[in-house]
Design an enzyme around this catalytic site. Structure first.
Site, PDB file in Angstrom:
ATOM      1  N   TYR A  39       0.969  -1.469   0.099  1.00 50.02           N
ATOM      2  CA  TYR A  39      -0.297  -0.169  -0.141  1.00 50.02           C
ATOM      3  C   TYR A  39       0.353   1.320   0.167  1.00 50.02           C
ATOM      4  O   TYR A  39       1.638   1.293   0.855  1.00 50.02           O
ATOM      5  CB  TYR A  39      -0.860  -0.014   1.593  1.00 50.02           C
TER       6      TYR A  39
ATOM      7  N   ASP B 204       9.271   3.173  -0.230  1.00 51.70           N
ATOM      8  CA  ASP B 204       8.524   3.058   0.218  1.00 51.70           C
ATOM      9  C   ASP B 204       8.704   2.750   2.284  1.00 51.70           C
ATOM     10  O   ASP B 204       7.640   2.188   2.138  1.00 51.70           O
ATOM     11  CB  ASP B 204       6.738   3.361  -0.377  1.00 51.70           C
TER      12      ASP B 204
ATOM     13  N   LYS C 117       4.924   8.999   8.979  1.00 49.63           N
ATOM     14  CA  LYS C 117       4.471   8.655  10.078  1.00 49.63           C
ATOM     15  C   LYS C 117       5.531   8.750  11.155  1.00 49.63           C
ATOM     16  O   LYS C 117       5.113   9.520  11.816  1.00 49.63           O
ATOM     17  CB  LYS C 117       3.937   6.906  10.541  1.00 49.63           C
TER      18      LYS C 117
HETATM   19  C1  LIG Z   1       0.746   4.446   5.836  1.00 54.52           C
HETATM   20  C2  LIG Z   1       0.924   4.504   4.649  1.00 54.52           C
HETATM   21  C3  LIG Z   1       0.887   5.301   3.474  1.00 54.52           C
HETATM   22  C4  LIG Z   1      -0.096   6.334   3.561  1.00 54.52           C
HETATM   23  O1  LIG Z   1       0.074   7.071   4.428  1.00 54.52           O
HETATM   24  P1  LIG Z   1      -1.155   7.893   4.642  1.00 54.52           P
HETATM   25  O2  LIG Z   1      -0.361   8.922   5.883  1.00 54.52           O
HETATM   26  O3  LIG Z   1      -2.288   7.819   5.188  1.00 54.52           O
HETATM   27  O4  LIG Z   1      -1.407   8.555   3.536  1.00 54.52           O
HETATM   28  C5  LIG Z   1       2.316   4.953   2.448  1.00 54.52           C
HETATM   29  N1  LIG Z   1       2.707   3.664   2.177  1.00 54.52           N
HETATM   30  C6  LIG Z   1       3.081   3.101   3.509  1.00 54.52           C
HETATM   31  C7  LIG Z   1       3.703   1.899   3.087  1.00 54.52           C
HETATM   32  C8  LIG Z   1       1.970   3.423   4.737  1.00 54.52           C
HETATM   33  O5  LIG Z   1       2.378   2.156   5.321  1.00 54.52           O
END
Ligand SMILES: *Cc1c(COP(=O)(O)O)cnc(C)c1O
Length: 443
Positions: free
Chosen positions: A146, A241, A269
């Site tokens: 994701y 990511d 995060k």
């Molecule tokens: C949470 C997450 C996102 C999205 O971040 P948001 O702040 O919720 O938009 C993108 N990539 C990864 C791997 C994530 O865990």
């Protein structure tokens, strides 16, 4: 033992009158596990408290950011101070440089860093940059990874072989999704065959180097290195990511753990310390394509917000503090050991019931799959017994243990979870596995 969630039930009904589904992010709604989500009143340290007064030991940590626990006194003190100076200026501050510099020191592959407001914004912007830099359009992602909810990445594979992207949501045009190729995680042969077919059209490969959005799935030995070599061979960029795993699996992120350096990295995060922050960055030569240094447009009214920068700076400084004596373990050693203790404790309980479950851990991230087969990708993750997970989840919640309401989410330890928290969680697991045993029998 049933939880009293009367006020949460009411609050959820009220919320649904004004907010789609009653929540501002779908997974909070408990759709996957059933029941009413507790509405939260406050949180402190390892605990969150709902509006009915139930207290839980929290392993969601706001889905990753709260690595120092909730309302850490140093973070809240820094925020109180920052608040007095005003909340947003729309003009540059030294705080932005300070956070970018900290990130660069801890993740040296991020030579230049651009702040945004969410992980989604980071991955969305980084794709535009990758396409502009390579003058190619196609993106490769992995099923079960994701990267936020924007059009290009809200795509997964059709079953089996590689498919051209089919949108995961109505409203995502096929013309956009069609530029996203999806392959299985941990399957280098499939990625090789995609590159063999259309390697010259691929702008970038985006990957969660430790995957945390299909449950916790680790990269196989040598896999990330192979992905790195393949992208280099075809002149495609490699994007890590690390929105979730950055500053979670280790101080320098998954790239430091595996010694594989991407061209570009996305963060979020933890670097916001609980405030809305995302960031992307990487090789200077690529990042200089970003406006105003270069032609690729990307902007944000609240990007680099002083409160968000303050929470991020304070958090990163605390987690990267050097121990006073060389023999004293650092933050990551301690949190990793604690996570291991918890996983071992839960696993021992599972073994007592004769369950063969899959336990995964990476630093302060962990997860268990209700499956007796190894989980290496999305297909194998989906073999898990979701009914067993849901039974376990509700039995844990009843006993005051707050896990993510889905089999396909990771769990997070914080630096302030105590030995008592871990003991209580293991004891709760013994009870919850008893419920799972009943569930297995009733099937
Ligand atoms: C949470 C997450 C996102 C999205 O971040 P948001 O702040 O919720 O938009 C993108 N990539 C990864 C791997 C994530 O865990």
């Amino acid at each position: 033992m049933a939880l009293n969630l009367d006020r949460s039930v009411q609050a959820f009904e009220e919320a649904k009158k004004f907010i789609p589904g009653g929540v501002n992010s779908p997974v909070r709604s408990f759709r996957g596990v059933g029941g009413t989500p507790p509405f939260i009143a406050k949180a402190s340290g390892s605990k969150i408290i709902d509006i009915d007064g139930n207290e839980y030991i929290d392993y969601v940590g706001s889905w990753g950011p709260m690595i120092l626990g909730h309302a850490h006194p140093k973070v809240t003190a820094a925020l109180q101070q920052a608040l007095l100076n005003g909340t947003s200026y729309g003009a540059p501050t030294e705080l932005e440089t300070e956070l970018a510099k900290l990130i660069n020191e801890l993740m040296p592959s991020m030579e230049l860093v651009r702040m945004v407001n969410s992980g989604t914004e980071a991955t969305m912007s980084v794709l535009r940059l990758a396409r502009a830099y390579t003058k190619r359009n196609k993106i490769v992602k992995f099923a079960g990874c994701y990267h936020g909810h924007h059009d290009s990445l809200l795509v997964k594979a059709g079953s089996g072989a590689t498919t051209l992207g089919v949108p995961d949501s109505p409203g995502v045009p096929e013309s956009i999704a069609g530029n996203t190729l999806t392959v299985a995680y941990n399957d280098i042969a499939e990625l090789e065959s995609v590159f063999a077919q259309c390697g010259q059209e691929i702008a970038a490969v985006i990957i969660e180097p430790v995957a945390g959005n299909m449950g916790l799935v680790l990269p196989k030995q040598g896999y990330l290195r192979q992905v790195r070599d393949l992208t280099k061979k075809y002149g495609a960029l490699l994007i890590f990511d690390e929105v979730m795993c950055g500053f979670r699996v280790a101080l320098g992120g998954a790239q430091a753990v595996y010694g594989v350096w991407p061209d570009l990295t996305c963060l979020g995060k933890v670097i916001g310390g609980g405030l809305p922050v995302g960031a992307y960055g990487g090789r200077r030569e690529i990042m200089e394509y970003i406006a105003p240094a270069g032609p690729v447009y990307q902007a944000g009214t609240l990007s680099g917000n002083p409160l968000a920068m303050t929470a991020g700076i304070t958090t990163l400084k605390l987690i990267s503090e050097i121990p006073e004596t060389p023999r004293e373990p650092d933050f990551y050693q301690k949190i990793t050991v604690k996570t291991k203790q918890l996983c071992q404790g839960i696993q021992e309980q599972a073994t007592k019931f004769g369950f063969n479950l899959q336990f995964h851990q990476a630093g302060s991230m962990f997860g268990l799959f209700f499956s007796d087969q190894p989980v290496v990708d999305y297909e194998s993750a989906k073999q898990s017994d979701v009914g067993a997970f849901n039974t376990y989840f509700h039995a844990m919640l009843e006993q005051g243990i707050y896990l993510a309401p889905s089999q396909f989410e990771a769990a997070f330890m914080s630096g302030v979870h105590t030995d008592e928290d871990i003991t209580a969680t293991v004891a709760a697991s013994a009870y919850a596995f008893g419920k799972v045993a009943e569930y297995y029998k009733s099937r």
